[in-house]
Motif scaffolding. Structure first.
Motif, PDB file in Angstrom:
ATOM      1  N   UNK A 167       0.844  -1.467  -0.362  1.00 34.77           N
ATOM      2  CA  UNK A 167      -0.193   0.482  -0.485  1.00 34.77           C
ATOM      3  C   UNK A 167       0.991   1.419  -0.144  1.00 34.77           C
ATOM      4  N   UNK A 168       0.818   2.243  -0.879  1.00 39.04           N
ATOM      5  CA  UNK A 168       1.876   3.230  -1.272  1.00 39.04           C
ATOM      6  C   UNK A 168       1.145   4.507  -1.161  1.00 39.04           C
ATOM      7  N   UNK A 169       1.384   4.658  -0.256  1.00 37.59           N
ATOM      8  CA  UNK A 169       1.251   6.223   0.629  1.00 37.59           C
ATOM      9  C   UNK A 169       1.450   7.152  -0.149  1.00 37.59           C
ATOM     10  N   UNK A 170       1.355   8.565   0.400  1.00 35.99           N
ATOM     11  CA  UNK A 170       1.819   9.867  -0.104  1.00 35.99           C
ATOM     12  C   UNK A 170       3.605   9.723   0.679  1.00 35.99           C
ATOM     13  N   UNK A 178       8.004  10.018  -7.454  1.00 36.16           N
ATOM     14  CA  UNK A 178       6.249  10.117  -8.617  1.00 36.16           C
ATOM     15  C   UNK A 178       5.722   9.167  -8.227  1.00 36.16           C
ATOM     16  N   UNK A 179       4.404   8.763  -8.502  1.00 35.74           N
ATOM     17  CA  UNK A 179       3.437   8.289  -7.589  1.00 35.74           C
ATOM     18  C   UNK A 179       3.698   6.751  -8.888  1.00 35.74           C
ATOM     19  N   UNK A 180       4.342   7.030 -10.644  1.00 37.24           N
ATOM     20  CA  UNK A 180       4.536   6.275 -12.078  1.00 37.24           C
ATOM     21  C   UNK A 180       6.220   5.205 -10.334  1.00 37.24           C
ATOM     22  N   UNK A 181       7.139   5.589 -10.875  1.00 42.01           N
ATOM     23  CA  UNK A 181       7.335   5.241 -10.207  1.00 42.01           C
ATOM     24  C   UNK A 181       7.608   4.363  -8.779  1.00 42.01           C
ATOM     25  N   UNK A 182       6.720   5.188  -8.231  1.00 45.48           N
ATOM     26  CA  UNK A 182       6.546   4.214  -7.162  1.00 45.48           C
ATOM     27  C   UNK A 182       5.586   2.702  -7.412  1.00 45.48           C
ATOM     28  N   UNK A 209      -1.243   6.577 -12.121  1.00 45.00           N
ATOM     29  CA  UNK A 209      -1.726   5.779 -11.644  1.00 45.00           C
ATOM     30  C   UNK A 209      -1.600   4.801 -12.694  1.00 45.00           C
ATOM     31  N   UNK A 210      -2.890   5.043 -13.106  1.00 46.60           N
ATOM     32  CA  UNK A 210      -4.077   4.160 -14.110  1.00 46.60           C
ATOM     33  C   UNK A 210      -3.266   3.994 -15.184  1.00 46.60           C
ATOM     34  N   UNK A 211      -2.011   4.704 -15.539  1.00 43.32           N
ATOM     35  CA  UNK A 211      -0.754   4.354 -16.351  1.00 43.32           C
ATOM     36  C   UNK A 211      -0.106   3.214 -16.254  1.00 43.32           C
ATOM     37  N   UNK A 212       0.136   3.112 -14.813  1.00 46.41           N
ATOM     38  CA  UNK A 212       0.728   1.809 -14.468  1.00 46.41           C
ATOM     39  C   UNK A 212       0.588   0.412 -14.211  1.00 46.41           C
ATOM     40  N   UNK A 213      -0.870   0.661 -13.608  1.00 46.64           N
ATOM     41  CA  UNK A 213      -1.870  -0.790 -13.702  1.00 46.64           C
ATOM     42  C   UNK A 213      -1.604  -0.753 -12.470  1.00 46.64           C
TER      43      UNK A 213
END
Length: 281
Positions: A167-170, A178-182, A209-213
């Motif tokens: 569970x990746x949080x802030x 970045x969200x994508x990298x996480x 986030x959606x781009x990383x599924x």
């Protein structure tokens, strides 16, 4: 039918609570006032209406001090009861029953309170697609039984601990950049049975986030309008979880946005103990 927790998993909690209460010398009041061989028959009764959870905690507390005691439940975990309902009947050594009373009531009342509050949340979203889930905001040492009480109230459990799922949080996002990298790092780490969830706090982060599924996206403190837009954008591709500041007053509107899951810390950190008494028959 609620699948019960095995006694083996509950006993350490019950024993620790009994040891805390009995201290170095045991129940000196019972020793002073009650003959060693006296028997006592009594009932656990609900003094307020609610949902039952934790019968095993009460049973095990008494059995630890008097293995020969009888404990006869009159209701089942998950059952809704009215004030005045007899929950269980007990007969055993009077000293043992009196010494176990507070531990039994503390645990039993706590779990019934959680189940009762949970049922209020579950009833509020009835007719929507949303499911109610708990969080890790539990009492240290009681998580396994508190999450059981959530199930008794009709909701489902989120992860039990840090090892259940990613569970990746802030703060994780900040550490990764970045969200994508996480999410990329998490998916590279995870095995095929481990799910990846990421928290986002804006529609821009949602797109990233959606781009990383990922498997699940948590919408943290989104407005109702942004939640509805997130549901439209995702279109069922991943599970959407709403979180942050959820109350009974805001719950129905959140559910009606179309999110899949609503996580509520209050189920375990703010539940009021259900008033239960142990009275001599």
């Amino acid at each position: 039918m609620i699948e019960p927790i095995p006694d083996l998993l509950i006993l350490p909690t019950v024993r620790q609570a009994l040891a805390e209460d009995l201290g170095r010398a045991g129940d000196v009041t019972a020793q002073a006032c009650v003959p060693a061989d006296a028997e006592l028959a009594c009932t656990f009764g609900a003094r307020r209406g609610g949902v039952v959870a934790g019968l095993a905690c009460a049973r095990l507390a008494i059995a630890e001090l008097d293995p020969a005691a009888t404990f006869t439940p009159r209701v089942a975990d998950g059952e809704r009861v009215e004030a005045g309902t007899v929950l269980a009947e007990v007969r055993g050594n009077a000293r043992a029953v009196l010494s176990a009373e507070r531990t039994a009531l503390n645990l039993f009342g706590r779990l019934c309170g959680i189940a009762t509050l949970t049922r209020e949340y579950v009833d509020t979203v009835e007719g929507t697609r949303a499911r109610i889930t708990d969080t890790r905001k539990t009492t240290p040492g009681l998580r396994h039984i508190e999450k059981y009480a959530v199930r008794c109230g009709g909701a489902v459990n989120h992860r039990f601990g840090l090892d259940d799922a990613i569970l990746i949080k802030d703060n994780h996002v900040a550490a990764c950049g970045s969200v994508g990298e996480a999410v990329r790092r998490a998916k590279a780490f995870a095995g095929h049975l481990m799910k990846v969830e990421v928290e986002v706090d804006s529609l821009a982060q949602l797109h990233e986030a959606l781009a990383e599924a990922p498997d699940v996206i948590m919408l943290d403190n989104f407005s109702l309008a942004d939640m509805a837009e997130a549901v439209r954008l995702v279109a069922g591709r991943v599970v959407l979880e709403a979180s942050g500041g959820v109350t009974l007053e805001t719950l129905r509107a959140i559910a009606e946005t179309g999110v899949d899951v609503i996580s509520v810390g209050a189920l375990t950190h703010s539940a009021k103990v259900l008033d239960i008494g142990l009275d001599a028959a």
